[in-house]
Design a protein around this motif. Structure first.
Motif, PDB file in Angstrom:
ATOM      1  N   LYS A  31      13.407  40.636  63.029  1.00 48.80           N
ATOM      2  CA  LYS A  31      13.231  41.806  62.180  1.00 48.80           C
ATOM      3  C   LYS A  31      14.188  41.693  60.998  1.00 48.80           C
ATOM      4  N   GLY A  32      13.621  41.675  59.799  1.00 50.96           N
ATOM      5  CA  GLY A  32      14.455  41.472  58.616  1.00 50.96           C
ATOM      6  C   GLY A  32      14.911  40.033  58.576  1.00 50.96           C
ATOM      7  N   GLU A  33      16.210  39.809  58.724  1.00 48.58           N
ATOM      8  CA  GLU A  33      16.716  38.448  58.768  1.00 48.58           C
ATOM      9  C   GLU A  33      16.508  37.854  60.159  1.00 48.58           C
ATOM     10  N   VAL A  34      16.358  36.539  60.186  1.00 52.89           N
ATOM     11  CA  VAL A  34      16.191  35.836  61.456  1.00 52.89           C
ATOM     12  C   VAL A  34      17.576  35.616  62.052  1.00 52.89           C
ATOM     13  N   GLU A  35      17.830  36.254  63.198  1.00 51.92           N
ATOM     14  CA  GLU A  35      19.122  36.144  63.868  1.00 51.92           C
ATOM     15  C   GLU A  35      19.003  35.134  65.003  1.00 51.92           C
ATOM     16  N   LEU A  36      19.968  34.228  65.091  1.00 49.27           N
ATOM     17  CA  LEU A  36      19.923  33.138  66.058  1.00 49.27           C
ATOM     18  C   LEU A  36      21.195  33.131  66.891  1.00 49.27           C
ATOM     19  N   SER A  37      21.175  32.277  67.927  1.00 45.38           N
ATOM     20  CA  SER A  37      22.336  32.111  68.801  1.00 45.38           C
ATOM     21  C   SER A  37      22.531  30.636  69.089  1.00 45.38           C
ATOM     22  N   LEU A  38      23.815  30.232  69.143  1.00 48.42           N
ATOM     23  CA  LEU A  38      24.185  28.858  69.491  1.00 48.42           C
ATOM     24  C   LEU A  38      24.942  28.784  70.808  1.00 48.42           C
ATOM     25  N   LEU A  39      25.038  29.891  71.523  1.00 48.53           N
ATOM     26  CA  LEU A  39      25.819  29.908  72.748  1.00 48.53           C
ATOM     27  C   LEU A  39      25.182  28.989  73.791  1.00 48.53           C
ATOM     28  N   PRO A  40      25.994  28.285  74.564  1.00 46.72           N
ATOM     29  CA  PRO A  40      25.436  27.360  75.556  1.00 46.72           C
ATOM     30  C   PRO A  40      24.543  28.056  76.582  1.00 46.72           C
ATOM     31  N   GLN A  41      24.901  29.272  77.017  1.00 49.86           N
ATOM     32  CA  GLN A  41      24.086  29.944  78.006  1.00 49.86           C
ATOM     33  C   GLN A  41      22.724  30.361  77.451  1.00 49.86           C
ATOM     34  N   ASP A  42      22.604  30.411  76.103  1.00 48.68           N
ATOM     35  CA  ASP A  42      21.316  30.741  75.484  1.00 48.68           C
ATOM     36  C   ASP A  42      20.483  29.498  75.215  1.00 48.68           C
TER      37      ASP A  42
END
Length: 1828
Positions: free
Chosen positions: A1387-1398
């Motif tokens: 939604k709006g900007e694309v938010e991402l994650s780099l966490l190992p558990q993700d």
């Protein structure tokens, strides 16, 4: 020379001392000479000669009866006692004024100013005169008239190039009058005929000092106009060298230049005079009595030797030349000798002027005038406009003026006209001596070296007197004088006026300004700009600016932040508006600062000239950058003037508006935008630049002009063909970051320095070509190689992106294409094309001379009449065809012919100089013969040079009259030639004719054959066959059906022999109606076949043009035939007869499909040349030739000559007069188009730049390179490689392309690991993706998921580690890193994650060593313990290895016990535990085995790999274990088991104690390094052990342990480990990791050894580029080490770069100490023997031994090398030389033994005996005992 204002002390002393000396002499014999009674009688009367006049009332009364109102001489009285002439009169002041001037009067003056159309001359007594352009000399005037009337250029230069302020010149009064404003006007002339009109040829004598002007430039000197009829004055080049260097800035003399010359000799009764302008000769010249000077011919500027006769308060009276007398005004005395003047004293004086009526001679004694030819230095007087309140009158001169003494003691002079406002208000009594007045400095008199002042009230009250007084932003009042289309002229004072541009007449644009303003109106203005040098003043009438109360900004330093000011818009750009203030101070208002409301299109809101209020945001005075912002209340207009943006590289057409000094003012069509085209950018050829600048006129149209840059609001254009062609083929680099080493591009010389040449490229890029990289030849003087503005091709050799410095090379060997013949012919063709363009311009002029000159061409024959024969043998001709042209023939071109004036003859034109309008002809018989040799298409001929210019040479085939044009240079950079390489007339050279079809006015173009060029036998082309066939007259017409026999079959044509010996030509396109693609139509026909054909045209033999049937030479053409059945049966088309080639090209529409035939592949242009019809050809650029990459790699292999192809028309190529075609079916690059491209540049972390067809470039993003992302994706993408790509977006400025296989090969099914994401809609929450890190910003980590989708990772979702400083992310997460991310939100900007558990991927900061977040550790304690345990295990390598070994040994022992049936109770528990844990892997994958070749020591080859074959132990097999195995064992079985274990242990102990045993595990190596910690061999073996198991990190760890463990005293052992670590990083690491290790090694070891080891590593791993760069670094850092130079030489020789070693040796000799020179030369020679050129090595040894003949070590080495590499004769000759040297006996004995051993091994018995005899003879000669 002492020049300056008269100081207070000197002037006061002068006047007072003169007064005292005057009292000593009461009587002064005015007009005569005092003589003693004993002297002889005067031989001639002095009544007429001694005419020094003094105004006396008594004398005037006696002269009333005379008609002339001329003051008479004082009455002479003759005493009875003696014949002495005496007078009692005093010297009366006689000042020079305009009333006393007459036309023709001669005066000495000084140049004050040099303007465009006149010279301002300062005269005596403060007078000022003006010399017009037409009063310089007749030759200069003639040149002006020819340029204006007949449009001819005669190398004219502006007055500023001929004259400079301070020049002392002789001038004559030309005209006296008044100006329009009723001011006196004094026009002068320096024409020698006016100045020297009193001289005659008979009066000329050697030693005279005359003035003249250069009238013409000759071969050996200059003709000087001295104004004496029937006299020719000649000035040789030898006499001008000193003057040119010291006074003329190194430039040769030019027509119209003023000279003060000494007559050296006079010949033929004064008809010929030899002159000299040497400084010493001219300065020493004096007027003597034997030169017979009199009052009738006395010239100003003459130096005389005189005797003082009278000293008075007003000056001196001098006697000179036996009776002539003259006066010296008090202002012209030498201030240094004021007290020394006395009667009878001998002095040197200079003549100022002679009054014609009174015959009074006025002289000067100022030192500045006593050195003829010297320049008057500008004095440092009071500033003009300065007001002095108290000025004392020193003396008043009736009718002339007043001399004042200023406040500081200096003197000033005021003419009578400036003493009061009007003549009525003037009263002489007000100016009595000692009275004081208020005055103002208005000028300076260079002749008196004093200031001129005025007492007028209007001048005293004036706001300003000169342009320098006008200040920027000042409010002024003026009177409107005129209204023009461009603006309004306003007069401020009598001498100052300004211009109000049309845009500044009001706040709003005025359509009819005449309704608001009229002539005579008084207006109030504000000063915008002022240029005191050009005297230009710009004003504004905008009410807002005039009435503004805000601060006025006139300099950048005055702009203070938050300051409010009014300005006006000068340019509206998409990114904002440029606002100008006063004095051209400009600032930028960005788009977001224009208003509080967004303004997407500023050009629709603002307009040029609009007044705005702005506030200063930021200012940088050093950079002249000013950032502004507009107020929110600012009103903006609605009418907008759209300004076009002309970007660099855009091709436009322009119209010439006017000529200026350095170029052309033009307007870009059709918008009529003003621009500037510099002269140096008119052509690639320097000579053509000047030609075009001279011949172009207002209204001429120039096409194919490129926008080069925009400077100061002005568009700069370029017409250089090389630069334009490069801009069309490739995208021009805009920044240094876009350049790459090895890139070649054309540019132009910007500046020439002593150390190199600066080359400029489009977009303002600069590069330096050092002196060593300028030419393949040795450079002594850079200016001999290049000139400013010259076009060059440069190659980038080095880049410094941080400092933005670029190093270039201009060597032809590196910048050339290797096709010298093609390049030189292309340049020659371009040169001839530009000449043809100039001829076209000249043919359209109104001048008959220009038209007749344009019609002449090389090879044309003329009927001429001999006009005259010069002394050097040059003949000048006249004729009806060359009216008003200079036609000349040199001595060479008249050999064998005797001509006299008036004789008629036939001559052939050799060359037409369009610039100087000179036609060079020849009357040599061999050039007039009709034996024209038949040329072959590809053949080599000897030729004789007939004429040579800077760029082209005209040659004739040896023994014939056939003329050819050959280029003088082989490349744009090939500008310097040694004298031995230069062409000269009469020289015989070899020329290579490529094709007879390339001609210029019927003269074929040929290439020069170099000496090393070898003739190559090649197949004859069709042009060869045509020329071999004699031309036979025929009676064929278009449409005739003929029959003939096939005579020759060529790939592109047939030659058919017809009846009557006529040979017909059949083009490949005229053989069949239906031609299959890929076939060769001409192969269907065989030689000897009889064919029926139809005539469709005729080709001229020489030019190969198709002539109409009505042409008178049609019967002499080669018939063009057709074999096509459709044309044989139908009517014949007249397609070749009347249509112009350009019209035929336009008839082909874009997209039309046609059949063409391959002609050749052009390597220079990188295109395929094809033929469509007999008259129409086409070109296919490389990327449009095929969709297969292999076809483009070998174009000649896949596109054979004559092959039929199907092509699609793109459009006409007007530059090459052909069609632009495509073989791929691609006519434009639309979205979705698939094409081939060439990788142009690879930018890490950004993408790839690809060169596409049609001269465009495409950009490939990181996500568009492949369907499966990987870290090292640039390995296979290197510049120059051809790739297949697809256009995914077509932007106006840049194309986006993709290299994905799924895009490029859509028909194939490709495995896509990373799908392409077109938009954010394709993403889903929780989706796992891969992408590349684009940047790390303050808001988070930006990850590119595709070329159009960008995601953000907040720092909280980057890592599980605790990070305090966000800079850690920037340091640990590099740009371009491949990462796995999880989509959190779309939604709006694309938010991402780099966490190992993700993501399931390792933490991006796993190697940073940072602690984990506390919340994470508390929430998962068990996981934390596990991770901590793993980290501990990782930290202790030995524990990790031991645990693995223990587990493996347990399983193996359990398995062995199960097999042997022996139970071991103490293993049962462990076994049960392991059985209960199932192994998820059914089969264990073996580790990667590394070849054993990786080793730094030979002993390492015996190490066996760690990988072992293990039997799979699965949980199933353990569960199926028989139950009796767990049963209780017997006592016997227990003892047997113990015995078996003891046996195994004993065996293991013996193996460990065996010294020859090689280590098999890490534990073995640990034990070894503990016992020998300083052994580098063991440590390197330990590293190799891990590398064999592909455990790179462990190998690095071992190396680090070794460096810490080995003692610091063991330097070599540590160095060995460093070398091993360098090897490891070179093979398995990155360049960055290698450099880090290298830098550490340099710190801890001797730097030289580390450098040498790394260079060796680079060389062995074939990284030659890195090795070469490292060696160059070593040469700078260790220049004193000879080993570095030798190692680099060895490297170069092994690479085959033998030519570089000689230059390297010279560098080494400059850097190394003198004592090492011999050794280094010898070692270089040894390297040449082993790896390079043996001949060069011999030369080096010979040269060294000649200088050092007693160096026996060199002789010994030389002999050894010659024995290995030389022949026996050379070796024996060397031995003979050495045994005849005068050396010590021991050394001679050594060489004799060597000689004898050699002959015993390789010679015969006779030679052995001969050596023994020579040795015996030597022993006897030296009286030494004979040794056996």
């Amino acid at each position: 020379m002492i020049v300056g204002s008269v100081s207070a002390d000197s002037e006061s002393l002068t006047i007072s001392s003169v007064a005292r000396m005057a009292a000593m002499d009461k009587d002064f014999p005015r007009g005569g000479v005092q003589r003693n009674p004993t002297e002889e009688k005067v031989k001639r009367s002095v009544d007429n000669e001694n005419l020094f006049k003094m105004h006396h009332d008594d004398v005037k009364k006696k002269q009333k009866n005379k008609k002339e109102s001329i003051p008479v001489e004082a009455k002479k009285q003759k005493t009875k006692n003696s014949g002495t002439l005496q007078t009692n009169q005093r010297i009366k002041a006689q000042r020079l004024s305009l009333k006393e001037l007459n036309v023709g009067m001669l005066l000495l003056g000084c140049v004050k100013e040099v303007n465009d159309f006149e010279l301002v001359i300062g005269l005596p007594q403060g007078l000022t005169g003006y010399v017009s352009l037409t009063n310089i000399c007749d030759a200069y005037t003639k040149s002006l008239r020819e340029q204006i009337d007949e449009e001819l250029s005669e190398d004219l230069v502006v007055l500023s190039d001929l004259y400079s302020p301070g020049m002392v010149i002789r001038c004559a009064v030309y005209e006296l009058g008044k100006t329009n404003s009723n001011h006196h006007s004094l026009k002068l002339s320096i024409n020698p005929k006016d100045v020297n009109k009193a001289l005659s040829p008979e009066a000329l004598q050697a030693g005279m000092l005359l003035s003249g002007c250069v009238s013409s430039v000759e071969e050996h000197g200059y003709l000087v106009d001295i104004g004496v009829k029937a006299t020719k004055a000649f000035l040789s080049h030898m006499k001008t060298q000193e003057f040119i260097k010291s006074r003329n800035r190194g430039m040769p003399l030019r027509v119209g230049q003023y000279l003060t010359a000494l007559v050296e000799s006079v010949k033929n009764d004064g008809r010929i005079a030899q002159l000299s302008i040497c400084r010493t000769d001219v300065a020493a010249a004096t007027a003597t009595e034997d030169q017979k000077w009199s009052l009738s011919n006395l010239l100003p500027g003459l130096i005389i030797r005189a005797e003082i006769q009278k000293v008075d308060s007003c000056g001196l009276i001098l006697q000179f030349n036996s009776g002539l007398s003259g006066t010296v005004d008090v202002l012209h005395l030498d201030p240094r000798r004021a007290r020394t003047y006395r009667p009878g004293q001998q002095v040197k004086a200079c003549v100022l002027y002679v009054q014609p009526e009174t015959k009074a001679v006025h002289l000067t004694l100022r030192p500045a005038f006593l050195h003829p030819g010297a320049m008057l230095q500008e004095p440092s007087p009071h500033g003009i406009g300065k007001i002095f309140e108290q000025c004392t009158v020193r003396s008043y001169y009736k009718g002339a003026g007043v001399i004042f003494q200023l406040d500081d003691g200096t003197f000033a002079y005021s003419p009578k006209s400036h003493l009061s406002g009007t003549a009525m208000s003037f009263d002489p009594k007000d100016f009595s001596e000692g009275s004081r007045h208020r005055c103002r400095v208005i000028d300076h008199s260079p002749m008196e070296q004093m200031a001129l002042v005025s007492l007028r009230k209007s001048i005293l009250d004036a706001q300003f007197l000169k342009y320098q007084d006008v200040k920027l932003g000042q409010l002024v009042e003026g009177k409107v004088t005129s209204l023009e289309s461009y603006g309004m002229h306003v007069k401020l004072t009598d001498h100052i006026q300004g211009l109000v541009p049309r845009t500044h007449l009001s706040d709003i644009p005025l359509k009819h300004p005449e309704k608001l303003y009229s002539v005579g109106n008084l207006v109030k203005c504000r000063v915008l700009m002022v240029n005191s040098e050009t005297k230009k003043l710009t004003l504004t009438l905008k009410n807002t600016l005039v009435g503004s109360k805000l601060s006025v900004i006139t300099q950048y330093k005055e702009a203070v932040p938050k300051q409010l000011a009014h300005g006006y818009i000068v340019s509206v750009k998409p990114y904002g508006c440029i606002v100008c203030f006063y004095g051209d101070v400009k600032g930028l208002v960005p788009q977001h600062k224009l208003s509080t409301q967004p303004i997407p299109f500023p050009e629709k809101v603002f307009y040029v000239g609009q007044v705005v209020k702005v506030i200063v945001l930021k200012c940088d005075p050093t950079q002249k950058k000013l950032l502004l912002s507009m107020k929110t209340t600012q009103k903006v207009g609605t009418d907008a003037d759209e300004s076009s943006m002309y970007q660099t590289g855009k091709i436009v057409d322009v119209e010439v508006l006017a000529k200026v000094e350095n170029g052309l003012k033009v307007s870009i069509l059709p918008q009529r935008a003003p621009a500037f085209l510099p002269t140096v950018h008119l052509s690639d050829y320097v000579s053509n630049c000047q030609l075009l600048a001279e011949r172009l006129q207002k209204g001429d149209i120039l096409s194919n002009v490129m926008c080069l840059s925009q400077a100061h609001g002005q568009i700069i254009l370029c017409r250089k063909a090389a630069v334009i062609a490069f801009a069309k083929q490739a995208q021009l680099p805009k920044d240094v970051l876009e350049l790459q080493v090895g890139m070649q591009m054309p540019g132009f010389v910007k500046n020439i320095m002593t150390y190199g040449v600066f080359v400029e490229f489009p977009h303002g890029l600069y590069g330096l070509a050092p002196k060593a990289a300028m030419s393949d030849k040795f450079v002594t003087n850079i200016e001999d190689h290049f000139v400013v503005g010259q076009t060059v091709v440069a190659k980038v050799t080095n880049l410094d992106e941080e400092k933005k410095r670029v190093l270039l090379t201009l060597k032809v060997s590196e910048c050339g294409s290797g096709e010298e013949d093609d390049e030189s012919l292309a340049l020659l063709s371009q040169y001839c094309g530009e000449l043809e363009f100039v001829r076209t311009l000249m043919s359209s002029r109104d001048s008959p001379v220009a038209v007749s000159l344009s019609r002449l061409a090389t090879g044309q024959r003329l009927q001429l009449v001999v006009s005259r024969v010069e002394g050097d043998g040059t003949i000048y001709f006249t004729g009806t065809q060359v009216t008003k042209l200079t036609v000349t023939a040199s001595r060479y071109h008249q050999e064998g012919v005797s001509l006299s004036p008036g004789q008629q003859c036939t001559a052939v034109v050799v060359f037409v100089d369009l610039l100087s309008s000179i036609v060079h002809v020849s009357v040599r018989q061999e050039l007039l013969n009709a034996d024209v040799k038949k040329l072959k298409g590809i053949s080599q001929h000897p030729a004789v040079v007939q004429f040579v210019t800077q760029d082209v040479a005209v040659v004739s085939l040896a023994g014939t009259s056939k003329l050819l044009l050959v280029p003088v240079t082989f490349h744009l950079n090939d500008t310097f030639h040694f004298d031995s390489e230069k062409l000269f007339v009469g020289q015989t050279i070899s020329v290579l004719l490529h094709t007879a079809g390339v001609e210029h006015h019927g003269i074929p173009l040929a290439a020069r054959g170099r000496k090393k060029h070898r003739s190559v036998k090649r197949e004859r082309q069709m042009s060869e066959e045509e020329d071999l066939t004699p031309v036979v007259q025929h009676a064929l017409y278009v449409g005739n059906v003929v029959s003939g026999t096939v005579k020759s079959v060529q790939p592109n044509c047939l030659l058919i022999k017809l009846e009557g010996g006529v040979t017909g030509f059949v083009h490949v396109s005229e053989i069949d109606d239906h031609v299959p693609v890929g076939s060769f139509p001409t192969t269907k026909l065989k030689v000897g076949n009889v064919e029926t054909a139809k005539v469709i045209g005729g080709r001229e033999v020489k030019s190969h043009r198709f002539l109409p049937i009505t042409h008178p030479n049609f019967s002499m053409t080669i018939p063009v035939l057709t074999l096509r059945p459709s044309k044989l049966s139908g009517d014949c088309e007249l397609m070749f007869q009347s249509e112009d080639l350009a019209d035929q090209l336009k008839s082909y529409k874009p997209g039309q499909v046609l059949t063409c035939y391959v002609s050749k592949y052009n390597h220079t242009r990188k295109c395929l040349v094809v033929e469509v019809t007999p008259v129409i050809s086409g070109s296919v650029e490389l990327l449009l030739m095929s969709q297969k990459i292999k076809h483009l790699k070998f174009p000649k292999k896949h596109f054979q000559t004559g092959r039929a192809l199907t092509a699609k028309v793109i459009g006409p190529d007007t530059m090459n007069n052909c069609l632009s075609l495509s073989l791929t079916g691609l006519c434009s690059l639309d979205e979705g188009s698939i094409t081939l491209g060439i990788i142009k540049k690879v930018t890490p972390h950004l993408g790839v730049t690809i060169q596409l067809p049609f001269g465009k470039n495409g950009q490939v993003g990181l996500c568009d390179i492949a369907d499966s992302y990987k870290e090292s994706q640039f390995e296979e993408l290197t510049p120059g490689h051809i790739v297949r790509c697809r256009v995914i977006s077509n932007d106006e400025h840049e194309l986006a392309v993709s290299l994905r296989n799924s895009r490029v090969y859509p028909e194939n099914e490709s495995s896509i690991s990373d799908p392409e994401i077109t938009s954010a809609k394709d993403l889903q929450k929780g989706q796992l993706l891969r992408g590349y890190v684009k940047a790390v910003r303050e808001s988070g980590v930006l990850v590119s998921l595709s070329s159009s989708v960008l995601g953000r990772v907040l720092f909280d979702y980057v890592s599980d580690h605790f990070v305090k400083d966000h800079g850690i992310f920037m340091r640990n997460i590099p740009k371009g890193k491949l990462v796995t991310v999880k989509v959190l939100s779309v939604k709006g900007e694309v938010e991402l994650s780099l966490l190992p558990q993700d993501t399931g991927a390792p933490d991006v900061l796993s190697k940073s060593g940072l602690p984990l977040k506390q919340s994470k550790m508390l929430s998962n304690a068990e996981g934390t313990v596990s991770k901590t345990f793993k980290r501990k295990r990782r930290g202790s390598e030995s524990e990790q290895i031991s645990s693995k070994k223990l587990k493996t040994s347990r399983k193996q022992k359990n398995l062995e016990e199960a097999e042997c049936g022996v139970e071991v109770y103490f293993h049962e528990e462990d076994s049960d535990t392991e059985v209960q844990q199932p192994n998820p892997r059914k089969t264990q994958v073996p580790r990667l085995e590394v070849p054993l070749s990786f080793a730094w020591d030979v002993s390492l080859n015996t190490i066996s790999p760690v990988t072992r074959k293990r039997e799979d132990i699965s949980s199933d097999s353990e569960e199926d274990e028989p139950e009796d195995s767990k049963a209780k064992v017997t006592k016997k079985e227990k003892e047997l088991g113990k015995w078996q274990m003891e046996k195994e242990l004993t065996k293991v102990e013996q193996q460990l104690m065996d010294p020859s045993r090689h280590p098999q595990s890490a534990e073995d190596f640990d034990r070894l390094v503990l016992s020998s910690p300083n052994s580098s061999i063991l440590w390197t073996q330990y590293m190799a052990f891990h590398l064999h198991a592909t455990e790179i990190e462990k190998a690095r760890t071992v190396a680090e342990r070794a460096l810490k463990t080995i003692s610091f005293r063991e330097e070599q052992e540590k160095l060995n480990v460093w070398v091993a670590l360098l090897n490891l990083e070179n093979l398995y690491g990155t360049e960055e990791s290698l450099m880090k290790v290298f830098e550490r090694a340099v710190q801890y070891n001797e730097p030289l050894k580390v450098f040498q080891q790394l260079a060796s590593i680079y060389t062995k791993s074939e990284k030659y580029k890195q090795a070469d760069s490292l060696y160059n670094t070593m040469l700078k850092r260790f220049r004193q080490e000879s080993t570095v130079w030798l190692n680099y030489a060895t490297f170069l020789l092994k690479q085959g770069k033998t030519d570089c070693t000689s230059a390297l040796l010279q560098r080494a000799l400059k850097c190394l100490p003198q004592k090492e020179h011999v050794d280094i030369i010898a070692k270089f020679a040894q390297l040449e023997f082993r790896l390079g050129d043996t001949e060069r090595a011999k030369a080096m040894f010979e040269s060294t031994l000649n200088n050092y003949p007693k160096r026996t070590d060199l002789w010994s080495v030389y002999i050894d090398l010659m024995v290995k590499h030389g022949n026996q004769d050379e070796i024996r000759h060397l031995f003979e030389r050495v045994i005849h040297l005068k050396l010590a006996p021991k050394k001679m004995k050594f060489f004799f033994k060597r000689y004898l051993e050699y002959e015993k091994k390789h010679g015969s018995e006779e030679r052995v005996q001969d050596v023994k005899e020579k040795a015996l003879k030597y022993v006897e000669s030296t009286s030494l005992p004979v040794d056996s």
